[in-house]
Design an enzyme around this catalytic site. Structure first.
Site, PDB file in Angstrom:
ATOM      1  CG  PHE A 148      -0.056   0.134   2.371  1.00  0.00           C
ATOM      2  CD1 PHE A 148      -0.075   2.011   2.895  1.00  0.00           C
ATOM      3  CD2 PHE A 148      -0.047  -0.387   3.855  1.00  0.00           C
ATOM      4  CE1 PHE A 148       0.551   1.886   4.168  1.00  0.00           C
ATOM      5  CE2 PHE A 148       1.114  -0.143   4.446  1.00  0.00           C
ATOM      6  CZ  PHE A 148       1.024   1.242   4.786  1.00  0.00           C
ATOM      7  CE  LYS A 172      -3.204  -8.036  -4.817  1.00  0.00           C
ATOM      8  NZ  LYS A 172      -3.099  -7.268  -3.722  1.00  0.00           N
ATOM      9  CD  GLU A 175      -5.807  -5.590  -0.447  1.00  0.00           C
ATOM     10  OE1 GLU A 175      -4.817  -5.286  -0.909  1.00  0.00           O
ATOM     11  OE2 GLU A 175      -5.382  -6.829   1.009  1.00  0.00           O
ATOM     12  CB  SER A 225       4.053  -7.561   5.551  1.00  0.00           C
ATOM     13  OG  SER A 225       3.773  -8.480   5.169  1.00  0.00           O
ATOM     14  CB  CYS A 280      10.509  -0.821   2.472  1.00  0.00           C
ATOM     15  SG  CYS A 280      11.153   0.674   1.385  1.00  0.00           S
ATOM     16  CD  GLU A 379       8.311  -2.789   8.425  1.00  0.00           C
ATOM     17  OE1 GLU A 379       7.239  -4.480   7.788  1.00  0.00           O
ATOM     18  OE2 GLU A 379       8.565  -2.344   7.752  1.00  0.00           O
TER      19      GLU A 379
HETATM   20  P1  NAD Z   1       1.673  -6.358   3.315  1.00  0.00           P
HETATM   21  O1  NAD Z   1       2.308  -7.915   3.016  1.00  0.00           O
HETATM   22  O2  NAD Z   1       0.764  -6.450   3.814  1.00  0.00           O
HETATM   23  O3  NAD Z   1       1.171  -6.445   1.604  1.00  0.00           O
HETATM   24  C1  NAD Z   1       1.616  -6.739   0.207  1.00  0.00           C
HETATM   25  C2  NAD Z   1       0.970  -7.198  -0.781  1.00  0.00           C
HETATM   26  O4  NAD Z   1       0.521  -8.542  -0.398  1.00  0.00           O
HETATM   27  C3  NAD Z   1      -0.792  -6.210  -1.300  1.00  0.00           C
HETATM   28  O5  NAD Z   1      -0.682  -6.284  -2.773  1.00  0.00           O
HETATM   29  C4  NAD Z   1      -1.449  -7.433   0.020  1.00  0.00           C
HETATM   30  O6  NAD Z   1      -2.412  -7.719  -0.684  1.00  0.00           O
HETATM   31  C5  NAD Z   1      -1.008  -8.872  -0.117  1.00  0.00           C
HETATM   32  N1  NAD Z   1      -1.054  -9.581   0.127  1.00  0.00           N
HETATM   33  C6  NAD Z   1      -1.750  -9.212   2.593  1.00  0.00           C
HETATM   34  N2  NAD Z   1      -1.905 -10.684   2.385  1.00  0.00           N
HETATM   35  C7  NAD Z   1      -1.289 -11.780   1.926  1.00  0.00           C
HETATM   36  C8  NAD Z   1      -1.271 -13.136   2.062  1.00  0.00           C
HETATM   37  N3  NAD Z   1      -1.329 -13.471   3.521  1.00  0.00           N
HETATM   38  N4  NAD Z   1      -1.561 -14.055   1.383  1.00  0.00           N
HETATM   39  C9  NAD Z   1      -1.157 -13.337   0.141  1.00  0.00           C
HETATM   40  N5  NAD Z   1      -1.190 -12.344  -0.194  1.00  0.00           N
HETATM   41  C10 NAD Z   1      -1.330 -11.114   0.165  1.00  0.00           C
HETATM   42  O7  NAD Z   1       1.899  -5.477   3.280  1.00  0.00           O
HETATM   43  P2  NAD Z   1       1.585  -3.559   3.309  1.00  0.00           P
HETATM   44  O8  NAD Z   1       0.367  -3.716   4.500  1.00  0.00           O
HETATM   45  O9  NAD Z   1       1.165  -3.554   2.083  1.00  0.00           O
HETATM   46  O10 NAD Z   1       2.759  -2.792   2.995  1.00  0.00           O
HETATM   47  C11 NAD Z   1       3.826  -2.587   3.910  1.00  0.00           C
HETATM   48  C12 NAD Z   1       5.003  -3.549   4.213  1.00  0.00           C
HETATM   49  O11 NAD Z   1       6.061  -3.256   2.865  1.00  0.00           O
HETATM   50  C13 NAD Z   1       6.060  -3.113   4.999  1.00  0.00           C
HETATM   51  O12 NAD Z   1       6.261  -4.004   5.323  1.00  0.00           O
HETATM   52  C14 NAD Z   1       6.800  -2.290   4.200  1.00  0.00           C
HETATM   53  O13 NAD Z   1       8.049  -2.329   5.209  1.00  0.00           O
HETATM   54  C15 NAD Z   1       6.970  -2.911   3.413  1.00  0.00           C
HETATM   55  N6  NAD Z   1       8.149  -2.572   1.710  1.00  0.00           N
HETATM   56  C16 NAD Z   1       9.145  -3.430   1.697  1.00  0.00           C
HETATM   57  C17 NAD Z   1       9.723  -2.209   0.564  1.00  0.00           C
HETATM   58  C18 NAD Z   1      10.998  -3.353  -0.353  1.00  0.00           C
HETATM   59  O14 NAD Z   1      11.342  -2.454  -0.712  1.00  0.00           O
HETATM   60  N7  NAD Z   1      11.814  -3.563   0.674  1.00  0.00           N
HETATM   61  C19 NAD Z   1       9.113  -1.474   0.173  1.00  0.00           C
HETATM   62  C20 NAD Z   1       7.655  -1.009   0.423  1.00  0.00           C
HETATM   63  C21 NAD Z   1       7.127  -1.615   1.381  1.00  0.00           C
END
Ligand code: NAD
Length: 494
Positions: A148, A172, A175, A225, A280, A379
Protein backbone atom coordinates in the site's frame (compact mmCIF):
# COMPACT_ATOMS: atom_id res chain seq x y z
CA UNK A 1 -18.65 6.19 -4.36
CA UNK A 2 -16.07 4.99 -6.79
CA UNK A 3 -16.00 1.33 -7.82
CA UNK A 4 -12.52 0.07 -8.58
CA UNK A 5 -12.43 -2.59 -11.30
CA UNK A 6 -9.84 -4.89 -12.78
CA UNK A 7 -8.17 -4.02 -16.09
CA UNK A 8 -7.92 -6.99 -18.41
CA UNK A 9 -7.09 -7.06 -22.11
CA UNK A 10 -7.25 -3.30 -22.47
CA UNK A 11 -10.58 -2.68 -20.73
CA UNK A 12 -12.04 -2.29 -17.25
CA UNK A 13 -13.65 -5.51 -15.98
CA UNK A 14 -16.16 -5.13 -13.17
CA UNK A 15 -15.52 -8.48 -11.52
CA UNK A 16 -17.79 -10.73 -9.53
CA UNK A 17 -15.80 -11.36 -6.36
CA UNK A 18 -16.00 -9.95 -2.86
CA UNK A 19 -15.67 -6.21 -2.36
CA UNK A 20 -13.41 -4.31 -0.01
CA UNK A 21 -13.76 -0.79 1.33
CA UNK A 22 -11.35 1.96 0.35
CA UNK A 23 -10.99 4.67 2.99
CA UNK A 24 -9.92 8.26 2.85
CA UNK A 25 -7.49 8.09 5.80
CA UNK A 26 -7.76 11.84 6.44
CA UNK A 27 -11.52 11.66 7.07
CA UNK A 28 -11.91 8.03 8.09
CA UNK A 29 -14.79 7.75 5.61
CA UNK A 30 -15.26 5.10 2.94
CA UNK A 31 -14.56 6.64 -0.48
CA UNK A 32 -15.19 3.61 -2.66
CA UNK A 33 -15.09 -0.13 -3.10
CA UNK A 34 -12.68 -2.48 -4.77
CA UNK A 35 -13.43 -5.88 -6.26
CA UNK A 36 -11.33 -8.80 -5.05
CA UNK A 37 -10.45 -10.99 -8.01
CA UNK A 38 -11.52 -14.61 -7.97
CA UNK A 39 -9.26 -17.36 -9.29
CA UNK A 40 -11.37 -17.40 -12.48
CA UNK A 41 -10.75 -13.68 -13.01
CA UNK A 42 -7.03 -14.20 -12.49
CA UNK A 43 -7.23 -16.97 -15.13
CA UNK A 44 -8.86 -14.47 -17.48
CA UNK A 45 -6.07 -11.94 -16.95
CA UNK A 46 -3.39 -14.58 -17.47
CA UNK A 47 -5.11 -15.76 -20.66
CA UNK A 48 -5.15 -12.17 -22.00
CA UNK A 49 -1.47 -11.73 -21.11
CA UNK A 50 -0.58 -15.07 -22.71
CA UNK A 51 -2.43 -14.19 -25.91
CA UNK A 52 -0.67 -10.81 -26.12
CA UNK A 53 2.79 -12.25 -25.45
CA UNK A 54 3.94 -13.63 -28.85
CA UNK A 55 3.31 -10.38 -30.72
CA UNK A 56 4.78 -8.20 -27.96
CA UNK A 57 7.87 -10.42 -27.64
CA UNK A 58 8.39 -10.05 -31.41
CA UNK A 59 7.85 -6.28 -31.43
CA UNK A 60 11.17 -4.65 -32.23
CA UNK A 61 13.20 -3.09 -29.45
CA UNK A 62 12.90 0.31 -31.09
CA UNK A 63 9.10 0.10 -31.24
CA UNK A 64 8.90 -1.09 -27.63
CA UNK A 65 11.08 1.85 -26.61
CA UNK A 66 8.82 4.23 -28.52
CA UNK A 67 5.79 3.03 -26.52
CA UNK A 68 7.78 3.54 -23.33
CA UNK A 69 8.74 7.08 -24.34
CA UNK A 70 5.07 7.90 -24.97
CA UNK A 71 4.08 6.33 -21.62
CA UNK A 72 6.77 8.41 -19.94
CA UNK A 73 5.40 11.57 -21.53
CA UNK A 74 1.78 10.80 -20.51
CA UNK A 75 2.84 9.95 -16.98
CA UNK A 76 4.71 13.22 -16.78
CA UNK A 77 1.60 15.12 -17.86
CA UNK A 78 -0.60 13.23 -15.33
CA UNK A 79 1.74 13.53 -12.33
CA UNK A 80 -0.68 15.70 -10.43
CA UNK A 81 -3.72 13.53 -11.08
CA UNK A 82 -1.84 10.39 -10.05
CA UNK A 83 -0.52 12.09 -6.91
CA UNK A 84 -4.07 13.19 -6.04
CA UNK A 85 -5.37 9.61 -6.26
CA UNK A 86 -2.50 8.39 -4.09
CA UNK A 87 -3.02 11.07 -1.48
CA UNK A 88 -6.76 10.41 -1.24
CA UNK A 89 -6.37 6.67 -0.57
CA UNK A 90 -2.97 6.42 1.12
CA UNK A 91 -3.07 9.70 3.06
CA UNK A 92 0.43 10.97 2.25
CA UNK A 93 0.81 14.65 1.53
CA UNK A 94 0.65 15.78 -2.09
CA UNK A 95 4.36 16.66 -2.34
CA UNK A 96 5.26 13.16 -1.09
CA UNK A 97 2.89 11.60 -3.60
CA UNK A 98 4.48 13.68 -6.37
CA UNK A 99 7.86 12.46 -5.15
CA UNK A 100 6.86 8.82 -5.54
CA UNK A 101 5.54 9.47 -9.05
CA UNK A 102 8.86 11.13 -9.92
CA UNK A 103 10.85 8.13 -8.67
CA UNK A 104 8.62 5.73 -10.62
CA UNK A 105 9.00 7.84 -13.72
CA UNK A 106 12.77 7.47 -13.46
CA UNK A 107 12.38 3.72 -13.85
CA UNK A 108 10.29 4.28 -16.98
CA UNK A 109 13.09 6.50 -18.28
CA UNK A 110 15.60 3.77 -17.47
CA UNK A 111 13.47 1.22 -19.35
CA UNK A 112 13.31 3.54 -22.40
CA UNK A 113 16.95 2.50 -22.89
CA UNK A 114 15.99 -1.13 -23.47
CA UNK A 115 17.73 -1.42 -26.87
CA UNK A 116 20.99 -0.64 -25.08
CA UNK A 117 20.15 -2.69 -21.96
CA UNK A 118 19.49 -5.89 -23.91
CA UNK A 119 22.74 -5.83 -25.86
CA UNK A 120 24.53 -9.14 -25.57
CA UNK A 121 28.19 -10.04 -25.87
CA UNK A 122 30.00 -11.31 -28.97
CA UNK A 123 33.34 -13.09 -29.18
CA UNK A 124 34.76 -13.71 -32.62
CA UNK A 125 36.91 -16.77 -33.32
CA UNK A 126 36.63 -18.51 -29.93
CA UNK A 127 37.86 -21.51 -31.89
CA UNK A 128 38.92 -21.57 -35.53
CA UNK A 129 36.07 -19.86 -37.45
CA UNK A 130 33.81 -20.33 -34.44
CA UNK A 131 32.02 -17.36 -32.87
CA UNK A 132 30.16 -17.17 -29.58
CA UNK A 133 27.49 -14.72 -28.52
CA UNK A 134 24.89 -14.18 -25.83
CA UNK A 135 21.29 -13.01 -26.05
CA UNK A 136 18.61 -12.42 -23.44
CA UNK A 137 14.96 -13.26 -24.05
CA UNK A 138 11.75 -12.46 -22.13
CA UNK A 139 10.09 -15.01 -19.85
CA UNK A 140 6.42 -14.70 -20.88
CA UNK A 141 3.66 -13.71 -18.46
CA UNK A 142 5.05 -12.17 -15.26
CA UNK A 143 3.24 -10.76 -12.21
CA UNK A 144 3.85 -8.01 -9.66
CA UNK A 145 2.27 -7.93 -6.19
CA UNK A 146 2.69 -4.61 -4.44
CA UNK A 147 2.18 -2.93 -1.03
CA UNK A 148 0.00 0.00 0.00
CA UNK A 149 2.76 2.43 0.81
CA UNK A 150 3.84 3.31 -2.75
CA UNK A 151 0.89 2.52 -5.02
CA UNK A 152 2.56 4.08 -8.08
CA UNK A 153 6.30 3.84 -7.47
CA UNK A 154 6.62 0.22 -6.40
CA UNK A 155 4.61 -1.13 -9.37
CA UNK A 156 6.84 1.06 -11.53
CA UNK A 157 9.91 -0.60 -10.04
CA UNK A 158 8.64 -3.66 -11.89
CA UNK A 159 6.42 -3.25 -14.93
CA UNK A 160 8.38 -0.75 -17.07
CA UNK A 161 11.39 -3.08 -17.05
CA UNK A 162 9.35 -6.29 -17.45
CA UNK A 163 7.37 -4.88 -20.38
CA UNK A 164 10.41 -3.30 -22.03
CA UNK A 165 12.09 -6.72 -21.92
CA UNK A 166 9.19 -8.16 -23.96
CA UNK A 167 7.11 -9.78 -21.20
CA UNK A 168 3.42 -9.27 -20.56
CA UNK A 169 2.48 -8.18 -17.05
CA UNK A 170 -0.21 -8.68 -14.42
CA UNK A 171 -0.25 -6.21 -11.52
CA UNK A 172 -1.96 -7.11 -8.24
CA UNK A 173 -1.85 -3.80 -6.35
CA UNK A 174 -2.66 -3.28 -2.69
CA UNK A 175 -6.40 -3.41 -2.05
CA UNK A 176 -6.01 -0.38 0.25
CA UNK A 177 -5.14 2.13 -2.50
CA UNK A 178 -5.90 0.56 -5.88
CA UNK A 179 -6.90 3.60 -8.00
CA UNK A 180 -3.40 4.53 -9.21
CA UNK A 181 -3.12 1.17 -10.99
CA UNK A 182 -6.09 1.91 -13.23
CA UNK A 183 -4.87 5.36 -14.23
CA UNK A 184 -1.50 3.85 -15.15
CA UNK A 185 -3.29 1.13 -17.19
CA UNK A 186 -5.22 3.71 -19.18
CA UNK A 187 -2.03 5.72 -19.80
CA UNK A 188 -0.34 2.59 -21.16
CA UNK A 189 -3.22 2.13 -23.56
CA UNK A 190 -3.01 5.74 -24.72
CA UNK A 191 0.73 5.26 -25.20
CA UNK A 192 -0.02 2.53 -27.74
CA UNK A 193 0.75 -0.55 -25.65
CA UNK A 194 -1.19 -3.44 -27.22
CA UNK A 195 -4.13 -4.71 -25.16
CA UNK A 196 -3.27 -7.59 -22.87
CA UNK A 197 0.38 -6.58 -22.33
CA UNK A 198 -0.44 -4.78 -19.06
CA UNK A 199 -3.30 -6.08 -16.89
CA UNK A 200 -4.48 -5.33 -13.37
CA UNK A 201 -6.24 -7.75 -11.04
CA UNK A 202 -7.43 -6.19 -7.81
CA UNK A 203 -7.67 -8.28 -4.70
CA UNK A 204 -6.09 -9.95 -1.75
CA UNK A 205 -4.82 -13.39 -0.81
CA UNK A 206 -7.19 -15.22 -3.16
CA UNK A 207 -5.81 -13.36 -6.18
CA UNK A 208 -2.22 -13.75 -4.97
CA UNK A 209 -2.63 -17.49 -4.47
CA UNK A 210 -4.14 -17.88 -7.93
CA UNK A 211 -1.17 -16.05 -9.48
CA UNK A 212 1.34 -18.08 -7.47
CA UNK A 213 -0.20 -21.39 -8.56
CA UNK A 214 -0.87 -20.50 -12.21
CA UNK A 215 1.37 -22.54 -14.48
CA UNK A 216 1.57 -19.78 -17.13
CA UNK A 217 2.91 -17.15 -14.73
CA UNK A 218 6.68 -17.46 -15.15
CA UNK A 219 7.93 -14.98 -12.57
CA UNK A 220 6.63 -13.03 -9.60
CA UNK A 221 7.97 -9.79 -8.16
CA UNK A 222 6.66 -9.02 -4.68
CA UNK A 223 7.12 -6.09 -2.31
CA UNK A 224 5.46 -6.06 1.11
CA UNK A 225 5.88 -7.26 4.67
CA UNK A 226 8.36 -9.97 5.60
CA UNK A 227 5.88 -12.76 6.52
CA UNK A 228 4.04 -12.37 3.19
CA UNK A 229 7.30 -11.99 1.26
CA UNK A 230 8.50 -15.28 2.71
CA UNK A 231 5.17 -16.93 1.88
CA UNK A 232 5.18 -15.61 -1.70
CA UNK A 233 8.78 -16.69 -2.23
CA UNK A 234 8.25 -20.19 -0.86
CA UNK A 235 4.93 -20.76 -2.64
CA UNK A 236 6.04 -19.25 -5.94
CA UNK A 237 9.31 -21.16 -6.12
CA UNK A 238 7.51 -24.38 -5.14
CA UNK A 239 5.43 -23.82 -8.27
CA UNK A 240 8.59 -23.49 -10.33
CA UNK A 241 8.56 -19.72 -10.72
CA UNK A 242 11.35 -17.21 -10.58
CA UNK A 243 10.57 -15.03 -7.53
CA UNK A 244 12.02 -11.85 -6.05
CA UNK A 245 10.23 -10.96 -2.81
CA UNK A 246 11.19 -7.78 -0.97
CA UNK A 247 10.14 -7.70 2.68
CA UNK A 248 9.99 -5.38 5.66
CA UNK A 249 12.65 -3.25 7.25
CA UNK A 250 14.01 -1.67 10.40
CA UNK A 251 16.49 0.94 9.30
CA UNK A 252 19.13 2.41 11.61
CA UNK A 253 20.98 5.69 11.36
CA UNK A 254 24.37 5.55 13.08
CA UNK A 255 25.51 8.99 14.24
CA UNK A 256 29.19 9.39 15.14
CA UNK A 257 30.16 12.15 17.57
CA UNK A 258 31.90 14.19 14.87
CA UNK A 259 28.73 14.53 12.74
CA UNK A 260 27.00 17.84 12.07
CA UNK A 261 24.09 17.51 14.52
CA UNK A 262 21.84 20.01 12.73
CA UNK A 263 22.22 18.03 9.51
CA UNK A 264 21.56 14.81 11.45
CA UNK A 265 18.45 16.18 13.18
CA UNK A 266 17.01 17.45 9.88
CA UNK A 267 17.72 14.09 8.26
CA UNK A 268 16.29 12.04 11.14
CA UNK A 269 13.06 14.03 11.16
CA UNK A 270 12.50 13.93 7.39
CA UNK A 271 13.50 10.26 7.12
CA UNK A 272 11.58 9.22 10.24
CA UNK A 273 8.32 11.07 9.68
CA UNK A 274 8.05 11.63 5.91
CA UNK A 275 5.02 9.73 4.61
CA UNK A 276 4.14 9.17 8.30
CA UNK A 277 7.00 6.68 8.57
CA UNK A 278 5.23 4.32 6.17
CA UNK A 279 8.30 3.86 4.00
CA UNK A 280 10.41 0.73 3.81
CA UNK A 281 13.46 3.03 3.76
CA UNK A 282 12.26 5.22 6.64
CA UNK A 283 14.72 5.70 9.48
CA UNK A 284 13.22 3.93 12.47
CA UNK A 285 16.16 3.92 14.87
CA UNK A 286 18.79 6.57 15.56
CA UNK A 287 21.94 5.11 17.13
CA UNK A 288 23.63 8.00 18.89
CA UNK A 289 27.27 7.36 19.74
CA UNK A 290 27.76 9.07 23.09
CA UNK A 291 28.32 11.74 24.28
CA UNK A 292 26.03 13.37 21.68
CA UNK A 293 22.74 11.65 22.68
CA UNK A 294 21.16 14.41 24.79
CA UNK A 295 22.06 17.19 22.39
CA UNK A 296 20.81 15.25 19.37
CA UNK A 297 17.50 14.33 21.02
CA UNK A 298 16.95 18.02 21.91
CA UNK A 299 17.48 19.05 18.30
CA UNK A 300 15.18 16.29 16.99
CA UNK A 301 12.44 17.16 19.49
CA UNK A 302 12.50 20.88 18.63
CA UNK A 303 12.09 20.05 14.93
CA UNK A 304 9.32 17.52 15.56
CA UNK A 305 7.40 20.15 17.51
CA UNK A 306 7.36 22.34 14.41
CA UNK A 307 5.90 19.66 12.07
CA UNK A 308 2.42 20.30 10.71
CA UNK A 309 0.19 17.22 10.68
CA UNK A 310 -2.89 17.40 8.47
CA UNK A 311 -4.74 16.12 5.41
CA UNK A 312 -2.63 15.24 2.39
CA UNK A 313 -4.48 17.68 0.14
CA UNK A 314 -3.74 20.67 2.42
CA UNK A 315 -0.54 22.32 1.12
CA UNK A 316 0.37 23.30 4.68
CA UNK A 317 0.52 19.66 5.83
CA UNK A 318 3.93 18.06 6.21
CA UNK A 319 2.71 14.70 7.51
CA UNK A 320 -0.60 12.96 6.77
CA UNK A 321 -2.59 10.25 8.57
CA UNK A 322 -1.83 6.52 8.67
CA UNK A 323 -3.37 4.22 6.11
CA UNK A 324 -6.04 2.50 8.22
CA UNK A 325 -7.50 2.74 11.71
CA UNK A 326 -6.13 -0.72 12.62
CA UNK A 327 -2.65 0.22 11.48
CA UNK A 328 -2.79 3.52 13.40
CA UNK A 329 -3.83 1.67 16.57
CA UNK A 330 -1.08 -0.91 16.13
CA UNK A 331 1.59 1.77 15.62
CA UNK A 332 0.31 3.77 18.62
CA UNK A 333 0.46 0.64 20.81
CA UNK A 334 4.25 0.65 20.43
CA UNK A 335 4.41 3.80 22.57
CA UNK A 336 3.01 2.03 25.65
CA UNK A 337 5.08 -1.03 24.83
CA UNK A 338 8.20 1.13 24.60
CA UNK A 339 7.49 2.73 27.97
CA UNK A 340 6.90 -0.72 29.50
CA UNK A 341 10.21 -1.90 28.08
CA UNK A 342 12.09 0.98 29.71
CA UNK A 343 12.15 3.65 26.98
CA UNK A 344 11.22 7.26 27.66
CA UNK A 345 8.45 8.83 25.57
CA UNK A 346 9.85 12.27 24.74
CA UNK A 347 7.24 13.14 22.09
CA UNK A 348 3.84 11.43 22.30
CA UNK A 349 2.04 11.61 18.96
CA UNK A 350 -1.22 10.48 20.54
CA UNK A 351 -1.53 14.03 21.85
CA UNK A 352 -1.63 15.45 18.32
CA UNK A 353 -5.18 16.43 17.43
CA UNK A 354 -6.26 17.15 13.89
CA UNK A 355 -10.01 16.76 14.26
CA UNK A 356 -12.43 14.46 12.47
CA UNK A 357 -12.27 10.68 12.34
CA UNK A 358 -9.06 10.41 10.30
CA UNK A 359 -6.43 7.85 11.22
CA UNK A 360 -4.15 10.33 12.96
CA UNK A 361 -1.06 9.74 15.00
CA UNK A 362 1.43 12.56 15.37
CA UNK A 363 5.20 12.13 15.19
CA UNK A 364 6.51 10.34 18.27
CA UNK A 365 9.99 9.96 19.73
CA UNK A 366 11.18 7.30 22.16
CA UNK A 367 14.54 7.84 23.84
CA UNK A 368 16.79 5.38 25.69
CA UNK A 369 15.17 2.45 23.87
CA UNK A 370 16.81 -0.71 25.18
CA UNK A 371 18.72 -2.61 22.46
CA UNK A 372 16.97 -5.87 21.62
CA UNK A 373 13.59 -4.76 23.03
CA UNK A 374 10.51 -5.35 20.85
CA UNK A 375 10.21 -1.65 20.05
CA UNK A 376 13.78 -1.78 18.81
CA UNK A 377 13.54 -5.06 16.88
CA UNK A 378 10.09 -5.02 15.30
CA UNK A 379 9.02 -3.12 12.20
CA UNK A 380 6.58 -0.43 13.42
CA UNK A 381 5.98 1.19 10.02
CA UNK A 382 4.67 4.46 11.37
CA UNK A 383 5.78 7.80 12.82
CA UNK A 384 7.65 6.46 15.84
CA UNK A 385 11.37 7.23 15.97
CA UNK A 386 13.48 5.34 18.52
CA UNK A 387 16.77 6.65 19.85
CA UNK A 388 19.31 4.18 21.22
CA UNK A 389 22.45 5.30 22.97
CA UNK A 390 25.63 3.36 22.14
CA UNK A 391 29.18 3.79 23.42
CA UNK A 392 31.10 3.33 20.18
CA UNK A 393 31.03 2.77 16.42
CA UNK A 394 31.61 -0.94 17.07
CA UNK A 395 28.62 -1.22 19.38
CA UNK A 396 26.40 0.61 16.89
CA UNK A 397 27.55 -1.61 14.04
CA UNK A 398 26.85 -4.72 16.09
CA UNK A 399 23.32 -3.47 16.91
CA UNK A 400 22.63 -3.10 13.17
CA UNK A 401 24.25 -6.36 12.12
CA UNK A 402 22.47 -8.48 14.73
CA UNK A 403 19.05 -7.23 13.56
CA UNK A 404 16.67 -9.35 11.52
CA UNK A 405 16.37 -6.92 8.61
CA UNK A 406 18.92 -5.49 6.19
CA UNK A 407 17.09 -3.06 3.94
CA UNK A 408 18.63 0.39 4.38
CA UNK A 409 20.95 2.13 6.80
CA UNK A 410 22.86 5.40 7.09
CA UNK A 411 25.96 6.69 8.81
CA UNK A 412 26.41 10.36 9.66
CA UNK A 413 30.00 11.43 10.14
CA UNK A 414 32.67 13.74 8.76
CA UNK A 415 35.25 10.95 8.97
CA UNK A 416 35.71 9.41 5.52
CA UNK A 417 37.65 6.48 6.93
CA UNK A 418 34.83 5.60 9.34
CA UNK A 419 32.26 5.88 6.54
CA UNK A 420 34.30 3.61 4.30
CA UNK A 421 34.71 1.09 7.11
CA UNK A 422 30.93 1.17 7.67
CA UNK A 423 30.04 0.55 4.04
CA UNK A 424 32.36 -2.44 4.12
CA UNK A 425 31.26 -3.93 7.44
CA UNK A 426 27.51 -3.33 7.61
CA UNK A 427 25.22 -6.19 6.53
CA UNK A 428 22.59 -4.14 4.73
CA UNK A 429 21.72 -3.80 1.04
CA UNK A 430 21.45 0.00 0.70
CA UNK A 431 23.72 2.39 2.56
CA UNK A 432 23.67 6.15 2.94
CA UNK A 433 26.69 8.23 3.92
CA UNK A 434 25.25 11.48 5.28
CA UNK A 435 22.15 10.52 3.24
CA UNK A 436 19.27 9.23 5.38
CA UNK A 437 17.15 7.48 2.72
CA UNK A 438 19.61 6.00 0.25
CA UNK A 439 17.14 4.75 -2.36
CA UNK A 440 19.21 3.70 -5.38
CA UNK A 441 18.55 5.50 -8.66
CA UNK A 442 16.64 3.58 -11.35
CA UNK A 443 19.86 2.57 -13.13
CA UNK A 444 21.12 0.83 -9.97
CA UNK A 445 19.09 -1.92 -8.33
CA UNK A 446 16.97 -1.68 -5.18
CA UNK A 447 16.93 -4.40 -2.56
CA UNK A 448 17.91 -5.38 0.94
CA UNK A 449 19.58 -8.31 2.65
CA UNK A 450 18.46 -10.87 5.23
CA UNK A 451 14.70 -10.78 5.99
CA UNK A 452 14.28 -7.77 3.71
CA UNK A 453 14.69 -9.89 0.56
CA UNK A 454 13.80 -13.45 -0.38
CA UNK A 455 15.47 -14.49 -3.61
CA UNK A 456 18.71 -13.06 -4.87
CA UNK A 457 17.75 -10.43 -7.42
CA UNK A 458 17.06 -6.82 -6.56
CA UNK A 459 14.52 -4.76 -8.52
CA UNK A 460 15.09 -2.40 -11.47
CA UNK A 461 18.51 -1.45 -12.83
CA UNK A 462 20.49 -4.19 -14.51
CA UNK A 463 19.30 -6.78 -11.95
CA UNK A 464 15.72 -6.03 -12.99
CA UNK A 465 16.58 -6.62 -16.65
CA UNK A 466 18.26 -9.85 -15.62
CA UNK A 467 15.25 -10.97 -13.56
CA UNK A 468 12.79 -10.50 -16.43
CA UNK A 469 14.93 -12.25 -19.07
CA UNK A 470 16.62 -15.59 -19.67
CA UNK A 471 20.07 -15.92 -21.14
CA UNK A 472 21.13 -17.94 -24.16
CA UNK A 473 24.61 -18.43 -25.50
CA UNK A 474 25.06 -19.33 -29.17
CA UNK A 475 28.19 -20.95 -30.53
CA UNK A 476 28.34 -20.84 -34.31
CA UNK A 477 30.63 -21.95 -37.10
CA UNK A 478 30.26 -20.88 -40.72
CA UNK A 479 32.43 -22.38 -43.41
CA UNK A 480 34.61 -20.11 -45.45
CA UNK A 481 35.34 -21.29 -49.04
CA UNK A 482 38.84 -19.91 -48.87
CA UNK A 483 39.47 -22.52 -46.18
CA UNK A 484 38.18 -25.34 -48.32
CA UNK A 485 34.60 -25.15 -47.19
CA UNK A 486 31.60 -25.35 -49.45
CA UNK A 487 28.13 -23.81 -49.35
CA UNK A 488 29.07 -20.50 -47.80
CA UNK A 489 26.14 -19.31 -45.72
CA UNK A 490 25.02 -22.69 -44.47
CA UNK A 491 25.79 -23.85 -40.95
CA UNK A 492 27.59 -27.15 -40.55
CA UNK A 493 27.80 -29.49 -37.62
CA UNK A 494 30.09 -28.26 -34.92
P1 NAD B 1 1.53 -6.59 3.01
O1 NAD B 1 2.57 -7.64 3.10
O2 NAD B 1 0.40 -6.64 3.98
O3 NAD B 1 0.83 -6.60 1.56
C1 NAD B 1 1.62 -6.61 0.39
C2 NAD B 1 0.82 -7.30 -0.72
O4 NAD B 1 0.56 -8.65 -0.33
C3 NAD B 1 -0.53 -6.64 -0.99
O5 NAD B 1 -0.75 -6.64 -2.39
C4 NAD B 1 -1.51 -7.56 -0.27
O6 NAD B 1 -2.77 -7.60 -0.89
C5 NAD B 1 -0.84 -8.92 -0.36
N1 NAD B 1 -1.16 -9.78 0.79
C6 NAD B 1 -1.44 -9.38 2.06
N2 NAD B 1 -1.66 -10.45 2.84
C7 NAD B 1 -1.52 -11.54 2.06
C8 NAD B 1 -1.61 -12.94 2.30
N3 NAD B 1 -1.90 -13.43 3.51
N4 NAD B 1 -1.39 -13.77 1.27
C9 NAD B 1 -1.09 -13.31 0.04
N5 NAD B 1 -0.98 -11.99 -0.24
C10 NAD B 1 -1.18 -11.11 0.75
O7 NAD B 1 2.28 -5.19 3.07
P2 NAD B 1 1.64 -3.75 3.17
O8 NAD B 1 1.10 -3.55 4.54
O9 NAD B 1 0.79 -3.46 2.01
O10 NAD B 1 2.96 -2.85 2.98
C11 NAD B 1 3.83 -2.52 4.03
C12 NAD B 1 4.99 -3.47 4.11
O11 NAD B 1 5.70 -3.47 2.87
C13 NAD B 1 6.01 -3.07 5.15
O12 NAD B 1 6.43 -4.22 5.82
C14 NAD B 1 7.14 -2.46 4.34
O13 NAD B 1 8.41 -2.51 4.95
C15 NAD B 1 7.08 -3.30 3.13
N6 NAD B 1 7.73 -2.65 2.00
C16 NAD B 1 8.96 -3.09 1.65
C17 NAD B 1 9.62 -2.49 0.61
C18 NAD B 1 10.98 -2.96 0.20
O14 NAD B 1 11.48 -2.46 -0.77
N7 NAD B 1 11.61 -3.90 0.88
C19 NAD B 1 9.04 -1.42 -0.07
C20 NAD B 1 7.77 -1.00 0.32
C21 NAD B 1 7.13 -1.63 1.37
Amino acid sequence: MKEITHWIDGAPVAGTGRTGEIFNPATGRVGGHVRMATAAEVDGAVAAAEAAYPAWRDTSLVKRAQVLFRFRDLLDRHRDELAGLISAEHGKVHSDALGEVARGLEVVEFACGIPQLLKGGFSENVSTRVDSYSIRQPLGVVAGITPFNFPAMVPMWMFPVAIACGNTFILKPSEKDPSASLLMASLWQRAGLPDGVFNVVQGDREAVDALLAHPSVRAVSFVGSTPIARYVYETGTRHGKRVQALGGAKNHMLVLPDADLDLVADAAVSAGFGSAGERCMAISVVLAVEPIGDELVDRIVSRVAALTVGPGDDPASEMGPLVTREHRDKVASYLDLGAAEGAKIVVDGRRTTVGGDGFWLGPSVLDHVPPGSRVHREEIFGPVLSVLRVASYEEGLSVINTGEYGNGTAIFTNDGGAARRFQNEVEVGMIGINVPIPVPMAFYSFGGWKSSLFGDTHVHGTEGVHFYTRGKVVTSRWLDPSHGGVNLGFPTNL
